[in-house]
Enzyme design. Structure first.
Site, mmCIF file in Angstrom:
data_model
loop_
_atom_site.group_PDB
_atom_site.id
_atom_site.type_symbol
_atom_site.label_atom_id
_atom_site.label_comp_id
_atom_site.label_asym_id
_atom_site.label_seq_id
_atom_site.Cartn_x
_atom_site.Cartn_y
_atom_site.Cartn_z
ATOM 1 N N SER A 1 48.780 44.745 37.399
ATOM 2 C CA SER A 1 49.729 45.791 36.992
ATOM 3 C C SER A 1 50.350 46.492 38.205
ATOM 4 C CB SER A 1 49.023 46.818 36.107
ATOM 5 O OG SER A 1 48.455 46.171 34.989
HETATM 6 N N1 SAM Z 1 44.002 45.551 35.117
HETATM 7 C C1 SAM Z 1 44.319 44.224 35.555
HETATM 8 C C2 SAM Z 1 44.436 44.125 37.045
HETATM 9 O O1 SAM Z 1 44.223 45.116 37.750
HETATM 10 O O2 SAM Z 1 44.695 43.016 37.523
HETATM 11 C C3 SAM Z 1 45.576 43.711 34.916
HETATM 12 C C4 SAM Z 1 45.346 43.305 33.536
HETATM 13 S S1 SAM Z 1 46.603 42.272 32.859
HETATM 14 C C5 SAM Z 1 47.987 43.318 32.766
HETATM 15 C C6 SAM Z 1 45.984 42.217 31.175
HETATM 16 C C7 SAM Z 1 44.747 41.373 31.036
HETATM 17 O O3 SAM Z 1 44.249 41.565 29.704
HETATM 18 C C8 SAM Z 1 44.987 39.892 31.203
HETATM 19 O O4 SAM Z 1 44.143 39.383 32.198
HETATM 20 C C9 SAM Z 1 44.655 39.312 29.832
HETATM 21 O O5 SAM Z 1 44.087 38.032 29.875
HETATM 22 C C10 SAM Z 1 43.687 40.346 29.301
HETATM 23 N N2 SAM Z 1 43.528 40.366 27.845
HETATM 24 C C11 SAM Z 1 44.468 40.217 26.887
HETATM 25 N N3 SAM Z 1 43.910 40.317 25.675
HETATM 26 C C12 SAM Z 1 42.587 40.548 25.871
HETATM 27 C C13 SAM Z 1 41.468 40.742 25.007
HETATM 28 N N4 SAM Z 1 41.574 40.715 23.683
HETATM 29 N N5 SAM Z 1 40.258 40.927 25.566
HETATM 30 C C14 SAM Z 1 40.096 40.958 26.902
HETATM 31 N N6 SAM Z 1 41.114 40.759 27.776
HETATM 32 C C15 SAM Z 1 42.345 40.576 27.265
#
Ligand code: SAM
Length: 211
Positions: free
Chosen positions: A52
């Protein structure tokens, strides 16, 4: 990055600022993109997912009002960058990632940084983590069509949650505060996240595009 993109835009929590000065964002980004690591935008981390934007990371982290003794639930480990910040700011971090390869990569970087208070679980984070609940803070780093009730249930009696809620292409960042069981919701502003995919989020079949 911290001076021009975080402090100048109003983030004031000294602990958050110190953590952002300490954690090197480039370590969570693939070699080819590293020269962009300190720019204020999201970057791809593979599997159609992103690390992000630093300002949004700071804003969401500040909203949790962490003092250092909290148990935090993070949904969406992604690169592990946000997790590393939480690791410095709270007592224990439980982070859930649905994509195993991302969870494994994040675990490696977090181990290299000696983030020993972080547990990473692989699975559908829309169920939360009942075995570790209640949580003093919950941070959801993927966008949900609405606020999964299970997260409210897993919040401790006095606790905060930050979650992006809305449609596929734009959402609103919501801060949810629980105070002795009462729930207050506060709109923090607009944002754009990848989708929270799972039982209480978006369905996997509709996950066609990178957002
Ligand atoms: N906070 C992270 C970072 O610092 O890199 C960025 C996160 S990214 C915007 C969103 C993440 O949420 C992705 O890696 C995606 O695979 C994960 N995600 C989506 N749906 C999810 C779920 N139901 N459970 C766990 N992770 C999930």
């Amino acid at each position: 990055m911290v001076d021009t993109q975080i402090i100048s835009r109003g983030v004031e929590d000294k602990r958050v600022i110190d953590a952002m000065l300490q954690v090197q964002r480039h370590l969570f980004i693939e070699e080819a993109l590293r020269e962009q690591a300190y720019n204020d935008y999201p970057l791809p981390i593979g599997e159609g997912q992103t690390i992000s934007q630093p300002y949004i990371v700071a804003l969401m982290t500040e909203a949790l009002e962490l003092k250092g003794n909290e148990k935090v639930l993070e949904i969406g480990t992604g690169s592990g960058y946000q997790t590393a910040l939480l690791s410095l700011l709270a007592e224990k971090v439980c982070s859930i990632e649905r994509v195993p390869v991302l969870a494994a990569r994040a675990r490696k970087v977090l181990d290299d940084l000696h983030c020993s208070n972080v547990v990473i679980k692989i699975g559908d984070g829309t169920y939360g983590c009942s075995e570790e609940a209640p949580f003093d803070s919950i941070i959801v780093t993927a966008a949900s069509p609405d606020i999964p009730e299970v997260y409210i249930e897993q919040m401790a009696g006095c606790s905060n949650m930050v979650i992006p809620v809305g449609g596929e292409y734009e959402q609103t960042l919501i801060k949810v505060s629980k105070m002795n069981g009462d729930i207050k919701k506060e709109v923090m502003g607009g944002c754009r996240f990848v989708k929270l995919i799972g039982k209480h989020g978006w369905s996997a079949e509709r996950n066609g595009q990178l957002n």
